[in-house]
Enzyme design. Structure first.
Site, PDB file in Angstrom:
ATOM      1  N   GLU A 244      -6.283  -0.674  -6.019  1.00 20.85           N
ATOM      2  CA  GLU A 244      -5.039  -0.005  -5.620  1.00 20.85           C
ATOM      3  C   GLU A 244      -3.945  -0.392  -6.599  1.00 20.85           C
ATOM      4  OE1 GLU A 244      -1.806  -0.544  -2.138  1.00 20.85           O
ATOM      5  OE2 GLU A 244      -3.860  -0.246  -1.419  1.00 20.85           O
ATOM      6  N   CYS A 278       4.359   0.469  -4.309  1.00 22.22           N
ATOM      7  CA  CYS A 278       3.558   1.272  -5.240  1.00 22.22           C
ATOM      8  C   CYS A 278       3.763   2.770  -5.072  1.00 22.22           C
ATOM      9  CB  CYS A 278       2.081   0.918  -5.102  1.00 22.22           C
ATOM     10  SG  CYS A 278       1.387   1.231  -3.479  1.00 22.22           S
TER      11      CYS A 278
END
Length: 461
Positions: A244, A278
């Site tokens: 990720e 993110c």
């Protein structure tokens, strides 16, 4: 005991509060000679099936952990705010999400099952019954990130426990305290020590030694793309992984959007945790008819954001994780302004550790603030006239994670959903929206595999 085997740890690391840089703890770090002990501990418990935890035991441990975390919710939130700089109100939400993540893990155990494979379809399969059964994949090694120091760890550790996998978790060295508290809670809840080991690592070569060992069945990574893809290339044959990374989240505001509803959401999505997320809002692509109103509205919200001590209840935006991040973000903003961006709001240091909420209008599309993940409290606004122009700009980078579109027209929403190249397209909310049972995935260089509690759980069976 494991503690006795690792009693000779000598490498210490200071943990500093990002707000005022004071030392709030010292943690021990493992060295190369300790890696084999940690891996052997995890692999030995997995290799002996008599030591495997039954489903009812795993449910009981997770249920006990939920009860303990609910009792210590305020303490856990303070730890998050102190070590990570996340405002206390947001830290409290993180703890609530972490607790809910454990509940989701219990549901995964309760609903997990194999299936029957159809037989009696031809002569070869006549008079046969075939079923599948699910078993834990093996030892899980997880490397976590600093920005959600409790919830990310829960996402990596709790599904492993639910699946029956021994797990070794390496928290971010800047924010290890939430992780260690969580592991201690699991042990207090009844989890055998060897099933979950939290290890601090200072040297990259030690991290690589741990992750690339052939005893590792699954590697879970949350962090930068540069590091994640490099580590993937070094994994032992047979080790599966999930990565990720980050993105440069685009938001499209169409001509018919309700900006009174949209702007508070966009401001929250861009400035939440000082932009250190993110999928934080970074690029806002606005129809030319609404640009002036959007610029004015977001600038007003940015100017009113309370930047300061994360442990104070009124604070909305806390510090960056380290002072060098403040310098990096300021350099990106000044470079964009130098090359033609209009500075609408912010664009300056508030203190050694904090940066003002910043609005840039029309930075060059090849500028770093347009092409790279800022990971700071900066929102860039661009104007467009044709929707396809906005979509093409949104799709122009080698990262793709979550995107959003604000519109009151269902046809426009569906068109954008079909044409935006993102793993998730959100309608009438910001790009940082997430609930922990939904799939969460980065495309292109933004990641590999699918996160989210149920999806991680399935990866480990």
């Amino acid at each position: 005991t494991l503690a006795a085997k690792l009693k000779d740890l000598k490498v210490l690391e200071d943990v500093r509060a990002p707000w005022d840089l004071r030392v709030i703890a010292r943690v021990e770090c493992i060295s190369s000679e300790h890696v084999d002990i940690v891996l052997d501990t995890a692999y030995s418990i997995f290799s002996d099936k008599s030591l495997w935890l039954k489903a009812e035991q795993r449910i009981e441990i997770l249920s006990n952990a939920i009860s303990i975390m609910q009792q210590r919710q305020n303490d856990l939130a303070i730890i998050i705010a102190r070590e990570g700089g996340k405002p206390l109100s947001d830290a409290q939400v993180e703890v609530t999400r972490a607790i809910d993540g454990l509940k989701s893990c219990i549901e995964c155990i309760r609903t997990s099952s194999g299936k029957e494979i159809p037989m009696n379809l031809n002569t070869a399969s006549a008079n046969r019954i075939a079923v599948t059964r699910k078993y834990p994949i093996g030892v899980v090694v997880a490397a976590s990130a600093f920005n959600h120091p409790l919830n990310l760890v829960v996402h990596q550790v709790a599904p492993a426990i639910a699946a029956g996998c021994p797990v070794i978790i390496k928290p971010a060295l800047k924010t290890p305290l939430s992780c260690h508290h969580f592991v201690e809670i699991l042990r207090e809840a009844g989890l055998p020590d060897a099933y979950c080991q939290a290890v601090n690592i200072k040297e990259h070569i030690v991290t690589e030694q741990l992750i690339t060992d052939s005893r590792v069945a699954f590697f879970s990574f949350i962090g930068s793309a540069h590091v994640g893809w490099k580590l993937r290339s070094q994994l032992s044959p047979g080790t599966r992984c999930a990565l990720e990374h980050g993105g440069v989240a685009p938001v499209i505001i169409t001509h018919d959007a309700d900006i009174s509803d949209a702007l508070p959401l966009i401001a929250k999505g861009g400035f939440y945790h000082a932009g250190q997320v993110c999928v934080s809002v970074q690029r806002v692509i606005v129809h030319s008819s609404l640009v002036d109103a959007v610029v004015s509205g977001l600038a007003d919200m940015a100017d009113k954001m309370i930047v300061g001590d994360p442990e104070k209840s009124a604070t909305e935006v806390g510090p960056l994780i380290r002072p060098d991040e403040v310098e990096r973000i300021d350099a990106l903003v000044q470079e964009a302004v130098h090359n033609g961006a209009q500075l609408i709001s912010g664009g300056k240091r508030v203190s050694e550790t904090t940066y003002a909420c910043t609005i840039l209008l029309n930075p060059p599309k090849d500028s770093p603030v347009s092409c790279e993940e800022i990971f700071g409290p900066v929102i860039c606004i661009y104007s467009y006239d044709d929707l396809d122009e906005a979509i093409n700009f949104s799709n122009s980078l080698n990262v793709a994670f979550q995107a959003s579109v604000f519109t009151q027209n269902i046809n426009t929403a569906m068109y954008a959903h079909h044409h935006l190249e993102a793993a998730t397209v959100i309608v009438n909310d910001h790009t940082a929206f997430r609930v922990d049972w939904m799939p969460f995935a980065g495309l292109r260089t933004s990641g590999m595999g699918t996160g989210g509690i149920p999806y991680t759980y399935q990866d480990l069976l």
